[in-house]
Write an enzyme that holds these catalytic residues in place. Structure first.
Site, PDB file in Angstrom:
ATOM      1  N   LYS A   1      17.680  -6.869 -27.243  1.00 20.78           N
ATOM      2  CA  LYS A   1      18.278  -5.837 -26.377  1.00 20.78           C
ATOM      3  C   LYS A   1      19.138  -4.878 -27.221  1.00 20.78           C
ATOM      4  CE  LYS A   1      22.204  -6.907 -24.120  1.00 20.78           C
ATOM      5  NZ  LYS A   1      23.298  -5.994 -24.464  1.00 20.78           N
ATOM      6  N   ASN A   2      20.063  -5.451 -27.989  1.00 23.37           N
ATOM      7  CA  ASN A   2      21.002  -4.597 -28.726  1.00 23.37           C
ATOM      8  C   ASN A   2      20.302  -3.736 -29.780  1.00 23.37           C
ATOM      9  OD1 ASN A   2      23.028  -5.654 -27.230  1.00 23.37           O
ATOM     10  ND2 ASN A   2      24.029  -6.772 -28.892  1.00 23.37           N
TER      11      ASN A   2
ATOM     12  N   CYS B   1      36.315  -3.656 -20.220  1.00 20.71           N
ATOM     13  CA  CYS B   1      35.325  -4.676 -20.508  1.00 20.71           C
ATOM     14  C   CYS B   1      35.959  -6.030 -20.292  1.00 20.71           C
ATOM     15  CB  CYS B   1      34.889  -4.495 -21.957  1.00 20.71           C
ATOM     16  SG  CYS B   1      33.947  -5.857 -22.601  1.00 20.71           S
TER      17      CYS B   1
ATOM     18  N   ARG C   1      37.830  -2.217 -25.675  1.00 20.78           N
ATOM     19  CA  ARG C   1      36.708  -1.894 -26.576  1.00 20.78           C
ATOM     20  C   ARG C   1      36.711  -0.380 -26.757  1.00 20.78           C
ATOM     21  NH1 ARG C   1      31.234  -4.743 -24.876  1.00 20.78           N
ATOM     22  NH2 ARG C   1      30.627  -4.047 -26.944  1.00 20.78           N
TER      23      ARG C   1
ATOM     24  N   ASP D   1      28.774 -12.615 -30.883  1.00 19.69           N
ATOM     25  CA  ASP D   1      27.945 -12.866 -29.699  1.00 19.69           C
ATOM     26  C   ASP D   1      27.444 -14.314 -29.618  1.00 19.69           C
ATOM     27  OD1 ASP D   1      28.283 -10.312 -28.818  1.00 19.69           O
ATOM     28  OD2 ASP D   1      26.317  -9.577 -29.440  1.00 19.69           O
TER      29      ASP D   1
ATOM     30  N   ARG E   1      21.286  -9.303 -17.732  1.00 17.03           N
ATOM     31  CA  ARG E   1      21.461  -8.140 -18.610  1.00 17.03           C
ATOM     32  C   ARG E   1      20.902  -8.420 -20.000  1.00 17.03           C
ATOM     33  NH1 ARG E   1      27.137  -6.598 -19.695  1.00 17.03           N
ATOM     34  NH2 ARG E   1      25.925  -5.336 -21.093  1.00 17.03           N
TER      35      ARG E   1
HETATM   36  C1  UD1 Z   1      27.957  -4.308 -30.524  1.00 13.33           C
HETATM   37  C2  UD1 Z   1      27.105  -5.178 -29.621  1.00 13.33           C
HETATM   38  C3  UD1 Z   1      27.919  -6.360 -29.116  1.00 13.33           C
HETATM   39  C4  UD1 Z   1      28.544  -7.097 -30.293  1.00 13.33           C
HETATM   40  C5  UD1 Z   1      29.316  -6.150 -31.212  1.00 13.33           C
HETATM   41  C6  UD1 Z   1      29.817  -6.800 -32.481  1.00 13.33           C
HETATM   42  C7  UD1 Z   1      25.506  -3.674 -28.574  1.00 13.33           C
HETATM   43  C8  UD1 Z   1      25.058  -2.989 -27.338  1.00 13.33           C
HETATM   44  N1  UD1 Z   1      26.641  -4.389 -28.494  1.00 13.33           N
HETATM   45  O1  UD1 Z   1      29.037  -3.801 -29.735  1.00 13.33           O
HETATM   46  O2  UD1 Z   1      27.056  -7.220 -28.391  1.00 13.33           O
HETATM   47  O3  UD1 Z   1      29.420  -8.080 -29.790  1.00 13.33           O
HETATM   48  O4  UD1 Z   1      28.457  -5.055 -31.608  1.00 13.33           O
HETATM   49  O5  UD1 Z   1      28.762  -7.317 -33.214  1.00 13.33           O
HETATM   50  O6  UD1 Z   1      24.851  -3.628 -29.595  1.00 13.33           O
HETATM   51  N2  UD1 Z   1      36.153  -0.631 -32.614  1.00 13.33           N
HETATM   52  C9  UD1 Z   1      37.206   0.264 -32.638  1.00 13.33           C
HETATM   53  N3  UD1 Z   1      36.954   1.580 -32.353  1.00 13.33           N
HETATM   54  C10 UD1 Z   1      35.697   2.025 -32.059  1.00 13.33           C
HETATM   55  C11 UD1 Z   1      34.642   1.106 -32.041  1.00 13.33           C
HETATM   56  C12 UD1 Z   1      34.890  -0.218 -32.331  1.00 13.33           C
HETATM   57  O7  UD1 Z   1      38.342  -0.109 -32.908  1.00 13.33           O
HETATM   58  O8  UD1 Z   1      35.547   3.228 -31.819  1.00 13.33           O
HETATM   59  C13 UD1 Z   1      36.398  -2.050 -32.923  1.00 13.33           C
HETATM   60  C14 UD1 Z   1      36.151  -2.960 -31.726  1.00 13.33           C
HETATM   61  O9  UD1 Z   1      37.271  -3.041 -30.883  1.00 13.33           O
HETATM   62  C15 UD1 Z   1      35.827  -4.282 -32.414  1.00 13.33           C
HETATM   63  C16 UD1 Z   1      35.115  -3.846 -33.694  1.00 13.33           C
HETATM   64  O10 UD1 Z   1      35.441  -2.479 -33.869  1.00 13.33           O
HETATM   65  O11 UD1 Z   1      37.023  -4.960 -32.741  1.00 13.33           O
HETATM   66  C17 UD1 Z   1      33.618  -4.008 -33.683  1.00 13.33           C
HETATM   67  O12 UD1 Z   1      33.084  -3.385 -32.525  1.00 13.33           O
HETATM   68  P1  UD1 Z   1      31.618  -2.728 -32.520  1.00 13.33           P
HETATM   69  O13 UD1 Z   1      30.876  -3.222 -33.722  1.00 13.33           O
HETATM   70  O14 UD1 Z   1      31.759  -1.265 -32.343  1.00 13.33           O
HETATM   71  O15 UD1 Z   1      30.944  -3.334 -31.214  1.00 13.33           O
HETATM   72  P2  UD1 Z   1      29.929  -2.604 -30.264  1.00 13.33           P
HETATM   73  O16 UD1 Z   1      29.065  -1.679 -31.043  1.00 13.33           O
HETATM   74  O17 UD1 Z   1      30.655  -2.067 -29.079  1.00 13.33           O
END
Ligand code: UD1
Length: 421
Positions: free
Chosen positions: A22-23, A118, A123, A308, A400
């Site tokens: 999915k991701n 979330c 997030r 995850d 999901r």
């Molecule tokens: C994706 C995955 C999710 C997984 C995560 C980490 C999808 C749809 N989701 O989520 O299942 O758990 O990667 O492997 O693929 N952060 C910030 N600012 C930002 C963005 C992120 O501070 O603008 C921080 C987040 O709070 C977190 C870290 O960066 O602590 C990693 O998050 P991120 O890798 O962005 O997760 P997602 O892409 O949302």
């Protein structure tokens, strides 16, 4: 609302085919909007998040055909005209925010709802926005929406992700491949999902250097073409079933159609619990140990232990002979499953971003509540080894992210029944 009634205590034996990820599929779907002709993606799972994103893409005017019986998605961006992703859809799935990079990258304009909260704490998307600003994209916020606009060609520049973020790396790639003269992403995510997206974009005609490393250099090209490509298998589904196969002493599973290379340090850690893990090119065999040894893990960015999979690991550790801990350094507040597992009889204490698990405790069936996707599947894992019957409520979270979960598990000896609440 649907719920599962699960009768526990039976070992799992047999073969489970792993579905498409999915991701990994979601960013490819967004990337399809960058092409100047139709794109076909195969091995796409039939999951609620995919249907939601199909609808997000349709809002733009693109044609989306999901050939469900073939797990094949066709996306034709020819008629994109509405450069917006509305709150109603974005709030259902955060990855809809990839529309920002795709739309402003291809069309120079976008209005995309900010994702809401979330179940596992804050997030933020600040890095997505700061990175785009650094690239030269104009960004403003208006009534919960991000409004983005960009000149035909941007100079670009560079941006350092701190912390490294999968989502921000993806959005910055989508925004830059057609629009920035040169853009460098430092501390880029190198999760398999990001690598797959980079390769997909390169197949479309993009110029990306450093794929699979922490530094990506993107040089904008004039146009990208539609392509046909296959989506990666789901490494999180794979890891979940590997854990399922380790939890009952008589279980023995074969997981097929997977990519073991995407598991990072996970197989080594699972072996340390006493589980036998045999790896072939595209299959993994799991034989559960007589006694599970306690093994502490810390969730980190790839190739570290995936966040995850931490809930599933903690669930397995309730059955280990001794004390262990699970720490999450990616998301500090991702322990909503703990009170539910405690209701089943687990002995777990959360302090800051760590849960300490004292095993082995017998688990006994009760009613428990799903709170998010991975938390829900950990309740299913617990229920499958618990005495008596467990009721897992609100399983829409599972729909999901796990394709045909009850069919796959029932085929190997589990006893799950879906009913209406
Ligand atoms: C994706 C995955 C999710 C997984 C995560 C980490 C999808 C749809 N989701 O989520 O299942 O758990 O990667 O492997 O693929 N952060 C910030 N600012 C930002 C963005 C992120 O501070 O603008 C921080 C987040 O709070 C977190 C870290 O960066 O602590 C990693 O998050 P991120 O890798 O962005 O997760 P997602 O892409 O949302």
């Amino acid at each position: 609302m649907d719920k599962f009634i699960i009768k526990g205590g039976t070992p799992l034996t047999g073969t489970i085919p792993i579905s498409g990820s999915k991701n990994a599929a979601l960013p490819l779907m967004a990337a399809a909007l960058l092409g100047n002709s139709e794109t076909t993606i195969t091995n796409v799972p039939r999951l609620k998040d995919i249907y939601t994103f199909n609808n997000v893409i349709r809002v733009s005017g693109a044609r989306v055909d999901f050939l469900e019986d073939q797990n094949t998605l066709k996306i034709d961006p020819a008629n994109v005209s509405h450069l917006e992703a509305p709150y109603d859809l974005v709030r259902k799935m955060r990855a809809s925010f990839y529309m920002l990079g795709a739309l402003v990258g291809r069309y120079g304009k976008a209005k995309v709802s900010l994702p809401g909260g979330c179940a596992w704490g804050p997030r933020p998307v600040d890095l997505h926005l700061k990175g785009m600003k650094e690239m030269g994209i104009n960004i403003s916020l208006e009534k919960g929406y991000v409004i983005a606009s960009a000149d035909k060609q941007l100079k670009g520049g560079s941006f350092t992700l701190e912390p490294s973020s999968v989502g921000a790396t993806i959005n910055l790639l989508l925004a830059s491949v057609l629009r920035a003269e040169k853009f460098v992403i430092n501390n880029a995510a190198k999760e398999p999902d990001v690598v797959q997206l980079c390769n997909f974009l390169v197949q479309m005609g993009a110029d990306i250097e450093g794929i699979g490393s922490r530094q990506l250099t993107i040089r904008g090209v004039d146009s990208l073409s539609g392509i046909t490509a296959s989506n990666d298998p789901d490494r999180i589904e794979l890891g979940t079933f590997m854990i399922a196969g380790a939890m009952h002493p008589d279980s023995e599973l074969t997981l097929t159609g997977c990519n073991p290379e995407h598991l990072g340090n996970f197989p080594g850690l699972l072996r340390r619990t006493g589980t036998q893990v045999d790896i072939d090119e595209d299959a993994i065999h799991i034989k559960a140990p007589e006694t599970i040894k306690p093994v502490s893990i810390t969730a980190e960015v790839y190739p570290g232990f995936p966040t995850d999979l931490q809930a599933q690991w903690a669930t397995m550790m309730t059955q280990a002979d001794g004390t262990s801990s699970v720490t999450d350094n990616v998301y500090y507040d991702r322990f909503s499953y703990v009170p539910e597992l405690v209701r089943l009889g687990a002995d777990m204490d959360v302090e800051k971003n760590t849960v300490v698990i004292s095993g082995k405790t017998a688990l006994t069936g009760a009613s428990v509540m799903s709170t998010d996707l991975r938390a829900s599947v950990s309740l299913v894992l617990a229920a499958m080894i618990a005495e008596n019957t467990t009721e897992v409520l609100r399983i829409y979270h599972l729909d999901r992210g796990y394709e045909s979960l009850e069919n796959k598990l029932n085929a190997i000896g589990a006893q799950l029944k879906r009913t209406q609440d």
